[in-house]
Design a protein around this motif. Sequence first.
Motif, PDB file in Angstrom:
ATOM      1  N   GLN A  21      20.967  14.027  33.560  1.00 47.91           N
ATOM      2  CA  GLN A  21      21.577  15.350  33.721  1.00 47.91           C
ATOM      3  C   GLN A  21      20.611  16.228  34.508  1.00 47.91           C
ATOM      4  OE1 GLN A  21      24.633  15.998  32.815  1.00 47.91           O
ATOM      5  NE2 GLN A  21      24.974  14.086  31.687  1.00 47.91           N
ATOM      6  N   ARG A  22      20.986  16.562  35.751  1.00 50.13           N
ATOM      7  CA  ARG A  22      20.068  17.266  36.634  1.00 50.13           C
ATOM      8  C   ARG A  22      19.748  18.675  36.141  1.00 50.13           C
ATOM      9  NH1 ARG A  22      17.561  13.687  38.462  1.00 50.13           N
ATOM     10  NH2 ARG A  22      16.416  15.441  39.309  1.00 50.13           N
ATOM     11  N   ARG A  23      20.673  19.333  35.444  1.00 54.41           N
ATOM     12  CA  ARG A  23      20.461  20.710  35.002  1.00 54.41           C
ATOM     13  C   ARG A  23      19.888  20.798  33.591  1.00 54.41           C
ATOM     14  NH1 ARG A  23      23.108  24.242  38.446  1.00 54.41           N
ATOM     15  NH2 ARG A  23      24.550  23.255  39.913  1.00 54.41           N
ATOM     16  N   THR A  78      14.955  17.404  31.876  1.00 50.86           N
ATOM     17  CA  THR A  78      14.745  16.900  33.237  1.00 50.86           C
ATOM     18  C   THR A  78      13.767  17.787  33.988  1.00 50.86           C
ATOM     19  OG1 THR A  78      16.975  15.974  33.257  1.00 50.86           O
ATOM     20  CG2 THR A  78      15.902  16.299  35.379  1.00 50.86           C
ATOM     21  N   ARG A  79      13.941  19.091  33.914  1.00 47.53           N
ATOM     22  CA  ARG A  79      13.039  20.000  34.633  1.00 47.53           C
ATOM     23  C   ARG A  79      11.613  19.934  34.090  1.00 47.53           C
ATOM     24  NH1 ARG A  79      17.808  23.386  34.652  1.00 47.53           N
ATOM     25  NH2 ARG A  79      17.155  24.370  32.709  1.00 47.53           N
ATOM     26  N   ARG A  80      11.455  19.871  32.765  1.00 50.01           N
ATOM     27  CA  ARG A  80      10.106  19.786  32.198  1.00 50.01           C
ATOM     28  C   ARG A  80       9.439  18.475  32.582  1.00 50.01           C
ATOM     29  NH1 ARG A  80      12.809  21.698  27.626  1.00 50.01           N
ATOM     30  NH2 ARG A  80      12.727  19.590  26.748  1.00 50.01           N
ATOM     31  N   THR A  81      10.182  17.372  32.573  1.00 50.01           N
ATOM     32  CA  THR A  81       9.607  16.077  32.930  1.00 50.01           C
ATOM     33  C   THR A  81       9.174  16.063  34.386  1.00 50.01           C
ATOM     34  OG1 THR A  81      11.051  15.023  31.288  1.00 50.01           O
ATOM     35  CG2 THR A  81      10.026  13.605  32.919  1.00 50.01           C
ATOM     36  N   GLU A  82       9.952  16.669  35.274  1.00 53.19           N
ATOM     37  CA  GLU A  82       9.577  16.699  36.688  1.00 53.19           C
ATOM     38  C   GLU A  82       8.347  17.568  36.912  1.00 53.19           C
ATOM     39  OE1 GLU A  82      14.128  16.027  38.429  1.00 53.19           O
ATOM     40  OE2 GLU A  82      13.175  18.002  38.485  1.00 53.19           O
ATOM     41  N   ALA A 125       1.534  22.021  31.110  1.00 49.44           N
ATOM     42  CA  ALA A 125       2.725  21.172  31.250  1.00 49.44           C
ATOM     43  C   ALA A 125       2.817  20.173  30.107  1.00 49.44           C
ATOM     44  CB  ALA A 125       2.695  20.457  32.593  1.00 49.44           C
ATOM     45  N   ILE A 126       1.690  19.590  29.706  1.00 49.46           N
ATOM     46  CA  ILE A 126       1.696  18.628  28.600  1.00 49.46           C
ATOM     47  C   ILE A 126       2.070  19.314  27.297  1.00 49.46           C
ATOM     48  CG2 ILE A 126       0.228  17.126  27.218  1.00 49.46           C
ATOM     49  CD1 ILE A 126      -1.328  16.476  29.729  1.00 49.46           C
ATOM     50  N   GLU A 127       1.478  20.472  27.041  1.00 50.55           N
ATOM     51  CA  GLU A 127       1.767  21.190  25.798  1.00 50.55           C
ATOM     52  C   GLU A 127       3.235  21.606  25.721  1.00 50.55           C
ATOM     53  OE1 GLU A 127       0.182  25.147  23.366  1.00 50.55           O
ATOM     54  OE2 GLU A 127      -0.679  24.580  25.309  1.00 50.55           O
ATOM     55  N   GLU A 128       3.779  22.083  26.849  1.00 54.25           N
ATOM     56  CA  GLU A 128       5.189  22.492  26.863  1.00 54.25           C
ATOM     57  C   GLU A 128       6.115  21.306  26.631  1.00 54.25           C
ATOM     58  OE1 GLU A 128       8.403  24.590  29.918  1.00 54.25           O
ATOM     59  OE2 GLU A 128       6.344  24.140  30.558  1.00 54.25           O
TER      60      GLU A 128
END
Length: 609
Positions: A245-247, A251-255, A287-290
């Motif tokens: 799911q692009r939205r 997905t956004r956090r992983t990228e 980024a890791i903590e989030e």
Amino acid sequence: MADSDSTHAPVASWMQLEHYVERLHAAARSPLGVREFYRRLLADAAEALGAVGGAAWRAGSGERLELVCQSLDPDAGIEVPSSAERHELLHGVMRNGEAAIHSMPAHSSSRKSTAVDFDALACPVPLPGAKPASGDAAAVFELWIPARAGPLAKQGWLDFAATIAEVASDFHALEELRRLREGEALHRQAVELLRRVQGPRDLTGAAFELANEGRRVLGCDRLSVVVRRGGRWRLLSTSGATRVQRRNDFTRRTERLADAVARWGEPIAAPVDAADGAELPPRLASAIEEHIDHSHARELACAPVSFTGRQKEASEDTAKRRSRKRFDAVLIAESFEAADKVAWRHQLVELGELCGPVLGRAAALDRFPMRTMLRWSDRLSILRQPARLFRALLILGALAAAVAALVYVPADFDVEAPATLVAAVERDVFATATGSVAALRVEHGQMVKQNDVLVILSDPELALKLQQVRGEIEAARKRLDALAVTRTERTLREQDGEDRLPLSAEQRQLEERLASLEAQRTLLESRRDALTIRSPLSGQVLTRNVQSLLESRPVERGQVLLTIADASSGWQLKADVPQRQIGHVLEAQRDEPSALAASLRLAGDVEKT
């Protein structure tokens, strides 16, 4: 055996020693780690021989010894020699391949009133399959026993130590066997993983296979594959999900995490870990903590992957690798239970090095024009096999013959449509005004004549307007009569004011108003007459349930009230042809000078036409 110091446990009997040996045999056959097994060995041996402590060492690379575990009674008053002295002593025992006893002095700050010397019993653990006294040892353990035993008791110590050393050797043999079996299983999984990843020719399919098969190889709960597309990172696949799911927030956090890991350039494990012991940059740490906060993962491992080759180069240092290396993908593994982060990170790196070239091949084949060429190559591959080629030509010939027959061979084209039997002359009776049904003079099936009253409507607003107009007409006529009487008088009344009109002008104004009111009355009376609806022709009432549909019901202007049909005019069949087929019917009517043939079938008869 001789008596030990009163403050320490007594030496066990031979039956107790056999019990300890049997318990160690059971521990050696169980899937324990090296540290746990030697912890149990030292505890049982210390309890059996009355030792105050001990240590176990494992042979490392070269001549180095690695401490496995150590235990010591803090009140024993023993002074453990330095590591260098102990290593030299233990190396000598391992080279000789036999257990040995050495003296150890008591500590000067002992809490005991009388200082007691100790004997250090060191015993090598032979490698599985090695000959006795060959000097090939897998480990060595030592026990610290109060030095109050005679030579016979010490010989018993050596015999017991040699027995448990054989048990430890069996443990190492079983551990090696388990390791080889795990390696063989891992090898089979790696072969299956490569076979599955190399199957798809597109990058998305290869990433899907890597995410799902790689998760099973690593033993993690979720594995994500993020690939660089141009200047952006895109999540291509996540294990357990058929599509991305692009939205989605995940997905956004992983990228974002993949971009930070690729910029860092080294594999990492979280939480509380950094590559090569260096401090993580704030962007990567954030980024890791989030990601961990939102995914609720207990353990996280990330490994950047290059499509061109191995990630690590021995000739370059870490900083130079980070500045020069450009990574094409990032593998992110997550576990919702505690795991060995170091081993997990190494396995993820090995997985990336194993599958990186495969992903690179899939990425190269997934670009234009290779993707189009491979697609057509797959379609034309049947030309290499004569049997399939003949079958394909036969199918193409049959399709060409079918198309030619459809174009050149005439055939009947039947159009099916629902139809209704109606009279040739049929009229609908509409409501002439908005109102309610005041009277209904007909019913279903009744024969009527032209101009017969069918329905009488009522419009209260129209009746009120007509009454008002009639009242205004009456008032205007009375005023005109009064003015006519006034004109016959010889004497005119005095003018009441300058704004009062002359008498003749007022009379003309009343006459014009009276004419307008008469026209309004005529119009309203015509509308009132239109409320009585009459039959447009002589025939029969076809509308069913007339009473329930119309009696005392409100109606709108233009609403169909009744249907009158002239049964003597004949009957016709009206068909409702679909819009997509009416063109064929119109074209056939233009081509055929005569009427088109039609057949009908009753709704209750499914066989006869």
